[in-house]
Design an enzyme around this catalytic site. Structure first.
Site, PDB file in Angstrom:
ATOM      1  CG  ASP A 149      -0.261   0.093   2.526  1.00 50.31           C
ATOM      2  OD1 ASP A 149       0.961  -0.607   2.685  1.00 50.31           O
ATOM      3  OD2 ASP A 149      -1.108   0.294   3.724  1.00 50.31           O
ATOM      4  CD  GLU A 150       5.778   1.007   3.094  1.00 44.40           C
ATOM      5  OE1 GLU A 150       6.842   1.996   2.529  1.00 44.40           O
ATOM      6  OE2 GLU A 150       6.046   0.103   3.788  1.00 44.40           O
ATOM      7  CE1 TYR A 173       9.530  -2.783  -0.359  1.00 42.98           C
ATOM      8  CE2 TYR A 173       8.372  -0.862   0.758  1.00 42.98           C
ATOM      9  CZ  TYR A 173       8.252  -2.122   0.362  1.00 42.98           C
ATOM     10  OH  TYR A 173       7.741  -3.297   0.446  1.00 42.98           O
ATOM     11  CE1 TYR A 230      13.265   3.957  13.919  1.00 42.49           C
ATOM     12  CE2 TYR A 230      12.062   3.747  11.992  1.00 42.49           C
ATOM     13  CZ  TYR A 230      13.328   3.129  12.459  1.00 42.49           C
ATOM     14  OH  TYR A 230      13.887   2.711  12.582  1.00 42.49           O
ATOM     15  N   PRO A 308      13.260  10.124   8.107  1.00 45.60           N
ATOM     16  CG  PRO A 308      15.408   9.825   6.925  1.00 45.60           C
ATOM     17  CD  PRO A 308      14.479   9.397   7.623  1.00 45.60           C
ATOM     18  CG  HIS A 310       7.453   8.030   9.671  1.00 50.64           C
ATOM     19  ND1 HIS A 310       7.842   7.775  11.080  1.00 50.64           N
ATOM     20  CD2 HIS A 310       7.289   6.335   9.048  1.00 50.64           C
ATOM     21  CE1 HIS A 310       7.358   7.208  11.420  1.00 50.64           C
ATOM     22  NE2 HIS A 310       6.812   6.472  10.638  1.00 50.64           N
ATOM     23  CE1 TYR A 367      19.440 -24.429  -0.235  1.00 52.78           C
ATOM     24  CE2 TYR A 367      19.637 -23.822   2.621  1.00 52.78           C
ATOM     25  CZ  TYR A 367      19.104 -24.613   1.159  1.00 52.78           C
ATOM     26  OH  TYR A 367      17.881 -25.021   2.027  1.00 52.78           O
TER      27      TYR A 367
HETATM   28  P1  NAD Z   1      11.449  -9.792   2.687  1.00 54.58           P
HETATM   29  O1  NAD Z   1      12.392  -9.330   3.024  1.00 54.58           O
HETATM   30  O2  NAD Z   1      11.740 -11.332   4.454  1.00 54.58           O
HETATM   31  O3  NAD Z   1      11.804 -11.417   2.429  1.00 54.58           O
HETATM   32  C1  NAD Z   1      12.436 -11.324   0.983  1.00 54.58           C
HETATM   33  C2  NAD Z   1      13.407 -12.301   0.605  1.00 54.58           C
HETATM   34  O4  NAD Z   1      13.160 -11.374  -1.094  1.00 54.58           O
HETATM   35  C3  NAD Z   1      13.817 -12.729   1.210  1.00 54.58           C
HETATM   36  O5  NAD Z   1      13.974 -14.551   1.439  1.00 54.58           O
HETATM   37  C4  NAD Z   1      15.126 -12.187  -0.152  1.00 54.58           C
HETATM   38  O6  NAD Z   1      16.206 -13.026  -0.095  1.00 54.58           O
HETATM   39  C5  NAD Z   1      14.089 -12.717  -0.890  1.00 54.58           C
HETATM   40  N1  NAD Z   1      14.956 -11.843  -2.485  1.00 54.58           N
HETATM   41  C6  NAD Z   1      15.738 -10.416  -2.443  1.00 54.58           C
HETATM   42  N2  NAD Z   1      16.352 -10.441  -3.664  1.00 54.58           N
HETATM   43  C7  NAD Z   1      15.896 -10.734  -4.233  1.00 54.58           C
HETATM   44  C8  NAD Z   1      16.582 -11.171  -5.815  1.00 54.58           C
HETATM   45  N3  NAD Z   1      17.328 -10.223  -6.608  1.00 54.58           N
HETATM   46  N4  NAD Z   1      16.383 -12.692  -6.233  1.00 54.58           N
HETATM   47  C9  NAD Z   1      15.759 -13.731  -5.832  1.00 54.58           C
HETATM   48  N5  NAD Z   1      15.033 -13.342  -3.935  1.00 54.58           N
HETATM   49  C10 NAD Z   1      14.912 -12.266  -3.446  1.00 54.58           C
HETATM   50  O7  NAD Z   1       9.915  -9.038   2.508  1.00 54.58           O
HETATM   51  P2  NAD Z   1       8.742  -9.756   2.954  1.00 54.58           P
HETATM   52  O8  NAD Z   1       8.026  -8.979   4.163  1.00 54.58           O
HETATM   53  O9  NAD Z   1       8.512 -11.531   3.060  1.00 54.58           O
HETATM   54  O10 NAD Z   1       8.063  -9.179   1.348  1.00 54.58           O
HETATM   55  C11 NAD Z   1       7.789 -10.098   0.599  1.00 54.58           C
HETATM   56  C12 NAD Z   1       7.181  -9.265  -0.440  1.00 54.58           C
HETATM   57  O11 NAD Z   1       5.788  -8.702  -0.156  1.00 54.58           O
HETATM   58  C13 NAD Z   1       7.871  -7.956  -1.093  1.00 54.58           C
HETATM   59  O12 NAD Z   1       7.718  -7.634  -2.642  1.00 54.58           O
HETATM   60  C14 NAD Z   1       7.352  -6.977  -0.378  1.00 54.58           C
HETATM   61  O13 NAD Z   1       7.313  -5.547  -0.728  1.00 54.58           O
HETATM   62  C15 NAD Z   1       5.744  -6.824  -0.401  1.00 54.58           C
HETATM   63  N6  NAD Z   1       4.791  -7.100   0.743  1.00 54.58           N
HETATM   64  C16 NAD Z   1       5.822  -7.026   2.163  1.00 54.58           C
HETATM   65  C17 NAD Z   1       4.897  -5.846   3.396  1.00 54.58           C
HETATM   66  C18 NAD Z   1       5.656  -6.203   4.948  1.00 54.58           C
HETATM   67  O14 NAD Z   1       4.454  -6.113   5.262  1.00 54.58           O
HETATM   68  N7  NAD Z   1       6.300  -6.633   5.022  1.00 54.58           N
HETATM   69  C19 NAD Z   1       3.806  -5.309   3.452  1.00 54.58           C
HETATM   70  C20 NAD Z   1       3.122  -5.582   1.718  1.00 54.58           C
HETATM   71  C21 NAD Z   1       3.451  -6.075   0.325  1.00 54.58           C
HETATM   72  P1  TYD Z   2       8.640  -1.109   9.220  1.00 49.39           P
HETATM   73  O1  TYD Z   2       7.861  -2.268   9.911  1.00 49.39           O
HETATM   74  O2  TYD Z   2      10.157  -0.375   8.871  1.00 49.39           O
HETATM   75  O3  TYD Z   2       7.431  -1.157   8.352  1.00 49.39           O
HETATM   76  P2  TYD Z   2       7.171  -0.349   7.484  1.00 49.39           P
HETATM   77  O4  TYD Z   2       7.829   1.189   6.941  1.00 49.39           O
HETATM   78  O5  TYD Z   2       7.105  -0.760   5.975  1.00 49.39           O
HETATM   79  O6  TYD Z   2       5.506   0.533   7.347  1.00 49.39           O
HETATM   80  O7  TYD Z   2       7.895   0.459  10.464  1.00 49.39           O
HETATM   81  C1  TYD Z   2       6.490   0.650  10.992  1.00 49.39           C
HETATM   82  C2  TYD Z   2       6.326   1.630  11.827  1.00 49.39           C
HETATM   83  O8  TYD Z   2       6.696   1.535  12.320  1.00 49.39           O
HETATM   84  C3  TYD Z   2       6.626   2.312  10.240  1.00 49.39           C
HETATM   85  O9  TYD Z   2       5.848   3.874  11.146  1.00 49.39           O
HETATM   86  C4  TYD Z   2       8.221   3.451  10.944  1.00 49.39           C
HETATM   87  C5  TYD Z   2       8.073   2.833  12.789  1.00 49.39           C
HETATM   88  N1  TYD Z   2       8.882   2.463  13.036  1.00 49.39           N
HETATM   89  C6  TYD Z   2       9.660   2.608  14.761  1.00 49.39           C
HETATM   90  O10 TYD Z   2       8.686   3.515  15.161  1.00 49.39           O
HETATM   91  N2  TYD Z   2      10.075   2.084  15.439  1.00 49.39           N
HETATM   92  C7  TYD Z   2      10.901   1.404  14.828  1.00 49.39           C
HETATM   93  O11 TYD Z   2      12.017   0.552  15.216  1.00 49.39           O
HETATM   94  C8  TYD Z   2      10.941   0.059  13.125  1.00 49.39           C
HETATM   95  C9  TYD Z   2      11.920  -0.057  12.418  1.00 49.39           C
HETATM   96  C10 TYD Z   2       9.787   1.454  13.304  1.00 49.39           C
END
Ligand code: NAD
Ligand code: TYD
Length: 371
Positions: A149-150, A173, A230, A308, A310, A367
């Site tokens: 959603d970002e 990002y 933050y 920055p 945020h 691996y």
């Molecule tokens: P994560 O960082 O935990 O996992 C990312 C994975 O991708 C890792 O296993 C990493 O090794 C792999 N990876 C990175 N670069 C690569 C490359 N060049 N080739 C092959 N593998 C590679 O991330 P996540 O939190 O599981 O997020 C997964 C997806 O969901 C992302 O596309 C992210 O943008 C999206 N997403 C995440 C959130 C969230 O809250 N975490 C919310 C919405 C969408």
């Molecule tokens: P984060 O888990 O990094 O996800 P995103 O930036 O993708 O939303 O952060 C969630 C929220 O928490 C975001 O508003 C930033 C804040 N945050 C803190 O206040 N302290 C922290 O140490 C971190 C990692 C995030």
């Protein structure tokens, strides 16, 4: 998943980034919670954020249906080889650099993996879908792109992101994810590659790398370290338990339409301060602090310099996926947070491996063939 002749046997889903947080939960979900009978091929470069041990049990239990290939999505030849070798019928593309703070410190890897890597996968899919795939599998092929959603930017006090909200990304990002969304959509419109996209709110749950807010807070608290919030702590995120994200993706793969975008969220908007307070309260109950330097985990909260750029507030309107596909988040914030804290409490070894870097040694040992 829609069934056509033999689809249950012939389906081969390529999951990218399946050793990360959401990808590994998704693979576990498909094997354990759906009636899918086909293969899953997990390709992952194994960056710092990956931990293939997350799926150790799954790889043993489903050894005839689960395959892992240590591969960079930017490597055209290696990935094309995998498409042909496993006769891939669907792609679920999670692989990404995923942490906003890291993208501020070093955006280059985000451009490479999130934009160039997604382009590479789309291009391979197009070539493969046009020339390599069987006629039967052509009709069931799907490229599902996982996004955030970002990409929509920051909301004021009112309103929600819908699928029609204009893109306005603010961090390297979110800009890289927005760019990959545009490419994915372009491949549908230009080449008719069957692409779908989902934009999801913040996930939490088991196996999340402790750079993100929720696992970072749990682990810092357990170690008696300060809990950084933050800015003023009033930034709002819309939290979704990771299993609900997985079920939403599954319903899009099963019944969603190519060319469509679906917003996914749990209608659980919380300020960061409320999230941190909730974790502290659960920990106070389940694992009372034994050290004399603090009586409640809340005493560890420290307000630190803001990130920055945020974004102030994210909020998703999930009506489309609810109304068109009948999906609904099942785990509310209270239940999800309890389950999450319980999981981290029950898995001290997982935490120790991550914190000590042991998991990286394990990856090197198992691996060592690097791409
Ligand atoms: P994560 O960082 O935990 O996992 C990312 C994975 O991708 C890792 O296993 C990493 O090794 C792999 N990876 C990175 N670069 C690569 C490359 N060049 N080739 C092959 N593998 C590679 O991330 P996540 O939190 O599981 O997020 C997964 C997806 O969901 C992302 O596309 C992210 O943008 C999206 N997403 C995440 C959130 C969230 O809250 N975490 C919310 C919405 C969408
Ligand atoms: P984060 O888990 O990094 O996800 P995103 O930036 O993708 O939303 O952060 C969630 C929220 O928490 C975001 O508003 C930033 C804040 N945050 C803190 O206040 N302290 C922290 O140490 C971190 C990692 C995030």
């Amino acid at each position: 998943m829609k069934k056509n002749a033999d689809s249950t046997i012939k389906d081969a889903i390529l999951v990218t980034g399946g050793a990360g947080f959401i990808g590994s939960n998704f693979i576990r979900y498909v094997f354990e919670r759906t009636d899918y009978k086909g293969k899953i091929v997990n390709i992952d470069k194994l960056t710092y954020a990956a931990n293939p041990a997350n799926l150790q049990d799954i790889s043993e239990k489903y050894k005839n249906r689960y395959f892992f290939e240590k591969t960079d999505i930017c490597n055209y030849d290696a990935v094309m080889e995998i498409f042909k070798k496993y006769k891939i019928t669907k792609v679920v593309h999670f692989a990404a650099e995923s942490h906003v703070d890291r993208s501020i410190l070093g955006p280059k890897a985000f451009i490479q993996t999130n934009i160039v890597g997604t382009f590479n996968l789309l291009e391979i899919s197009r070539q493969y879908w046009n020339a390599q795939i069987s006629i039967q599998n052509r009709s069931i092929f799907r490229f599902h792109h996982i996004s955030t959603d970002e990409v929509y930017g920051s909301l004021g006090m009112k309103g929600l992101f819908t699928e029609k909200t204009a893109y306005d990304p603010h961090s390297p990002y979110s800009a890289s994810k927005a760019s990959s969304d545009h490419l994915a959509r372009a491949y549908y419109h230009t080449y008719r590659l069957p692409v779908s996209i989902s934009n999801c709110s913040n996930n939490y749950g088991p196996y999340q790398f402790p750079e993100k807010l929720i696992p970072l807070v749990i682990i810092n608290a357990l170690e008696g370290k300060s809990i950084p919030i933050y800015g003023d702590g009033k930034n709002v995120r819309d939290w979704l338990y990771v299993e609900d994200h997985c079920s939403a993706i599954w319903s899009i793969l099963s019944n969603g339409k190519a060319g469509e975008t679906y917003n996914i969220g749990g209608r659980e908007e919380k300020t960061n301060f409320d999230v941190v307070n909730k974790i502290c309260k659960i920990l106070d109950r389940l694992h009372p602090a034994r050290e004399s330097k603090f009586s409640s985990y809340k005493d560890l909260i420290t307000f630190v310099k803001d990130r920055p750029g945020h974004d102030r507030r994210y909020g998703i309107d999930p009506s489309k996926i609810e109304n068109e596909l009948g999906w609904k988040a099942e785990v509310d914030f209270d239940a999800g947070m309890r389950k999450t804290v319980e999981w981290y409490l029950a898995n001290p070894r997982w935490i120790k491996n991550i914190k000590s870097g042991e998991y990286l040694k394990w990856i090197d040992k198992n691996y060592s063939k690097r791409q």
